[in-house]
Scaffold this motif. Structure first.
Motif, PDB file in Angstrom:
ATOM      1  N   ILE A 451       0.404   9.476  -2.790  1.00 33.28           N
ATOM      2  CA  ILE A 451       0.241   8.118  -3.333  1.00 33.28           C
ATOM      3  C   ILE A 451      -0.385   7.194  -2.286  1.00 33.28           C
ATOM      4  N   PHE A 452       0.127   7.270  -1.060  1.00 33.92           N
ATOM      5  CA  PHE A 452      -0.414   6.415  -0.009  1.00 33.92           C
ATOM      6  C   PHE A 452      -1.872   6.768   0.294  1.00 33.92           C
ATOM      7  N   THR A 453      -2.185   8.051   0.316  1.00 35.69           N
ATOM      8  CA  THR A 453      -3.556   8.494   0.602  1.00 35.69           C
ATOM      9  C   THR A 453      -4.533   7.940  -0.425  1.00 35.69           C
ATOM     10  N   VAL A 454      -4.105   7.869  -1.678  1.00 36.20           N
ATOM     11  CA  VAL A 454      -4.965   7.360  -2.748  1.00 36.20           C
ATOM     12  C   VAL A 454      -5.063   5.842  -2.710  1.00 36.20           C
ATOM     13  N   ILE A 455      -3.938   5.166  -2.442  1.00 34.55           N
ATOM     14  CA  ILE A 455      -3.907   3.700  -2.470  1.00 34.55           C
ATOM     15  C   ILE A 455      -4.589   3.086  -1.253  1.00 34.55           C
ATOM     16  N   GLN A 456      -4.442   3.716  -0.092  1.00 32.94           N
ATOM     17  CA  GLN A 456      -4.920   3.132   1.158  1.00 32.94           C
ATOM     18  C   GLN A 456      -6.400   2.724   1.119  1.00 32.94           C
ATOM     19  N   PRO A 457      -7.329   3.564   0.590  1.00 34.99           N
ATOM     20  CA  PRO A 457      -8.731   3.112   0.516  1.00 34.99           C
ATOM     21  C   PRO A 457      -8.922   1.912  -0.416  1.00 34.99           C
ATOM     22  N   ILE A 458      -8.085   1.810  -1.461  1.00 34.98           N
ATOM     23  CA  ILE A 458      -8.200   0.687  -2.399  1.00 34.98           C
ATOM     24  C   ILE A 458      -7.926  -0.626  -1.691  1.00 34.98           C
ATOM     25  N   THR A 459      -6.963  -0.630  -0.775  1.00 30.24           N
ATOM     26  CA  THR A 459      -6.631  -1.863  -0.027  1.00 30.24           C
ATOM     27  C   THR A 459      -7.794  -2.301   0.860  1.00 30.24           C
ATOM     28  N   ALA A 461     -10.958  -1.872  -0.204  1.00 33.19           N
ATOM     29  CA  ALA A 461     -12.069  -2.000  -1.159  1.00 33.19           C
ATOM     30  C   ALA A 461     -12.993  -0.778  -1.146  1.00 33.19           C
ATOM     31  N   ARG A 462     -12.462   0.392  -0.761  1.00 38.03           N
ATOM     32  CA  ARG A 462     -13.250   1.640  -0.804  1.00 38.03           C
ATOM     33  C   ARG A 462     -12.857   2.395  -2.078  1.00 38.03           C
ATOM     34  N   SER A 466     -11.237   6.470  -3.222  1.00 34.61           N
ATOM     35  CA  SER A 466     -10.026   6.739  -4.013  1.00 34.61           C
ATOM     36  C   SER A 466     -10.350   7.567  -5.241  1.00 34.61           C
ATOM     37  N   PHE A 467     -11.515   7.276  -5.849  1.00 35.72           N
ATOM     38  CA  PHE A 467     -11.936   8.049  -7.022  1.00 35.72           C
ATOM     39  C   PHE A 467     -12.072   9.528  -6.670  1.00 35.72           C
ATOM     40  N   PHE A 468     -12.743   9.830  -5.547  1.00 31.01           N
ATOM     41  CA  PHE A 468     -12.931  11.224  -5.151  1.00 31.01           C
ATOM     42  C   PHE A 468     -11.605  11.880  -4.753  1.00 31.01           C
ATOM     43  N   LEU A 469     -10.703  11.110  -4.167  1.00 30.75           N
ATOM     44  CA  LEU A 469      -9.378  11.650  -3.821  1.00 30.75           C
ATOM     45  C   LEU A 469      -8.619  12.079  -5.074  1.00 30.75           C
TER      46      LEU A 469
END
Length: 503
Positions: A451-459, A461-462, A466-469
């Protein structure tokens, strides 16, 4: 000469297991990112993830010590062939794509050894050819050499695993003894002041402060303990050592935890966090080199050497680090080039694959499969080193797609463990009441990491990252499911052909 198994002693097994999981780089980076505040998070990652996961893997190896499938054998005996194949495919695909970047990084410690600096990222031209292309050509040679070593059998593989492990132990020993020497000379005064609980709870690095920052480092701690299942997949190759393997895992678990915690703490003896890491050239890729060079210089200074000679001692420490990490890379690449391939080719039914891929040479190695894998990795290396910006972007996106995919097999191993214990188990370490605890804490830790790996790029603005993850495990799972169905159709067609022939 047949090379079906190599009889390894308990000590050799512990060295191989411990140094496959333990990373001198991760230990140094932990101090770089958090200083002493890394210690509580490593303890938490050890309690919630590593120790229970080690117990789970130890039980699996004790029960399947004669089977060559590794993760596949564990899952197929816990759930179903379809889940097992999808799991091992995710595991194998993630490792294969990751290996291409590892082969590109393979030359960094060698550059440190010979030149005292990392020249692999230089933009200079050599004989009119960009550095990145020379690096790519060198990586192609390394891929071929590793494939050649693997083809010579597990005796050769185990020698390089052990050699890499011994070099890492020597490097850790030099760092630990030298830091203690500095600490004793300074009357037990740390270069990085240690102020009890305050130092353990307050990170020096502002990036890793607060709930989100601390969660990020917790994930880093979990990652540092990864790789146990890879080396455990080789249990059937260890001859008489297979009976000692579960015990070796448990001993190695405490060795790994002890080296991480003591190593992080002892860096404070020679390294002042604010002074050393004020250098903007320090990064996660080279922090260990700065720490070791600084340590060598301090050893030289307190030994009464002049500034020039102390700097020379620093260079010696730096180049010893390059030498040790080079052989550690060799051991790691030999291990991960063989173990996942062995699991997916030898663990799954032979009828899944063309006969040429499952055929073994005189050393009991699926030699053709090894070279097919080598060609695949060479293709990925060429994509990065000789491709244009779009090709490099494609590989980076593939890497992102495998980041979460690599974690899912560990999650399935943990979730399937209670199912396995209900079905069959002759070797047990955990009581019935402890099984849900082990499975639950490991599963929750991995889910939190995902969950953190996916959310971290969103914070940051990448959003595309997150989409590729997210899309990665979905895409690889669909490919695995399609392959599994094709294999089942092939088996059904073969059975129908045999039935018609008999009638």
């Amino acid at each position: 000469m047949s090379d079906k198994a190599v009889n390894l002693s308990l000590v050799k097994l512990v060295i191989i297991i411990a140094t496959t999981v333990y990373s001198f780089t991760s230990m140094s980076n932990a101090f770089y990112l958090m200083s002493y505040a890394a210690i509580p998070w490593y303890i938490l990652a050890g309690i919630l993830f590593f120790i229970p996961y080690a117990l789970i893997v130890s039980e699996y190896t004790g029960n399947f010590k004669n089977q060559s499938g590794g993760i596949y054998s564990w899952i197929v005996n816990s759930t179903s062939p379809r889940v097992a194949f999808m799991t091992v495919f995710l595991w194998y695909s993630s490792y294969t794509i990751w290996m291409a970047s590892l082969f590109m990084k393979f030359w960094i410690p060698l550059s440190i050894l010979f030149f005292g600096e990392d020249r692999t990222t230089s933009s200079r031209l050599v004989l009119g050819i960009p550095q990145i292309r020379w690096l790519g050509l060198g990586s192609l040679v390394a891929v071929a050499l590793v494939a050649l070593l693997i083809s010579r059998g597990f005796t050769t593989i185990s020698h390089f695993m052990l050699l890499g492990g011994v070099f890492i132990l020597i490097l850790f020993g030099i760092a630990a003894i030298s830091n203690l020497f500095v600490l004793i000379h300074n009357n037990f005064t740390f270069s990085q002041p240690f102020q009890g609980m305050h130092s353990l709870l307050a990170a020096q690095n502002p990036t890793y402060q607060g709930l989100f920052g601390n969660l990020g480092f917790f994930i880093f701690g979990i990652t540092a303990f990864g790789g146990l299942d890879t080396v455990a997949s080789l249990v059937d190759k260890t001859g008489t050592g297979k009976n000692k393997f579960p015990k070796a895992i448990l001993i190695a678990t405490f060795v790994i935890a002890g080296t991480y915690l003591s190593g992080i703490f002892l860096w404070g003896a020679s390294a002042n966090w604010h002074t050393l890491f004020a250098n903007k050239d320090v990064s996660l890729g080279n922090a260990m080199y700065f720490l070791m060079q600084n340590l060598g210089e301090q050893v030289g200074q307190i030994s009464g050497l002049s500034a020039d000679k102390a700097a020379l001692v620093g260079q010696v420490y730096l180049r010893i680090t390059g030498l040790a990490l080079f052989w550690a890379y060799v051991g790691l690449l030999v291990t991960i080039s063989y173990a996942p391939l062995k699991a997916i080719i030898e663990g799954t039914p032979k009828s899944y694959w063309p006969k040429a891929l499952t055929r073994k040479n005189k050393h009991n190695i699926v030699r053709n499969a090894v070279w097919v894998q080598a060609v695949l990795i060479i293709g990925l290396v060429l994509l990065v080193s000789f491709g244009n910006a779009k090709a490099t972007s494609l590989y980076n996106n593939l890497t992102l797609m495998t980041n979460v995919s690599r974690s899912i097999p560990y999650l399935i191993v943990a979730l399937s463990f209670p199912l396995f214990r209900r079905k069959r188990s002759t070797y047990e370490l955990l009581t019935e009441s402890q099984v849900p605890w082990a499975s639950g804490t490991v599963s929750v830790s991995i889910v939190a990491a995902i969950i953190f790996t996916v959310i971290q790029p969103i914070t940051q603005a990448r959003y595309l990252d997150s989409f590729f993850l997210i899309i990665g495990p979905i895409a690889f799972s669909l490919i695995a499911l399609w392959l599994y169905r094709q294999f089942q159709k092939k088996i059904s067609a073969n059975l129908a052909g045999i039935s018609n022939h008999r009638s």
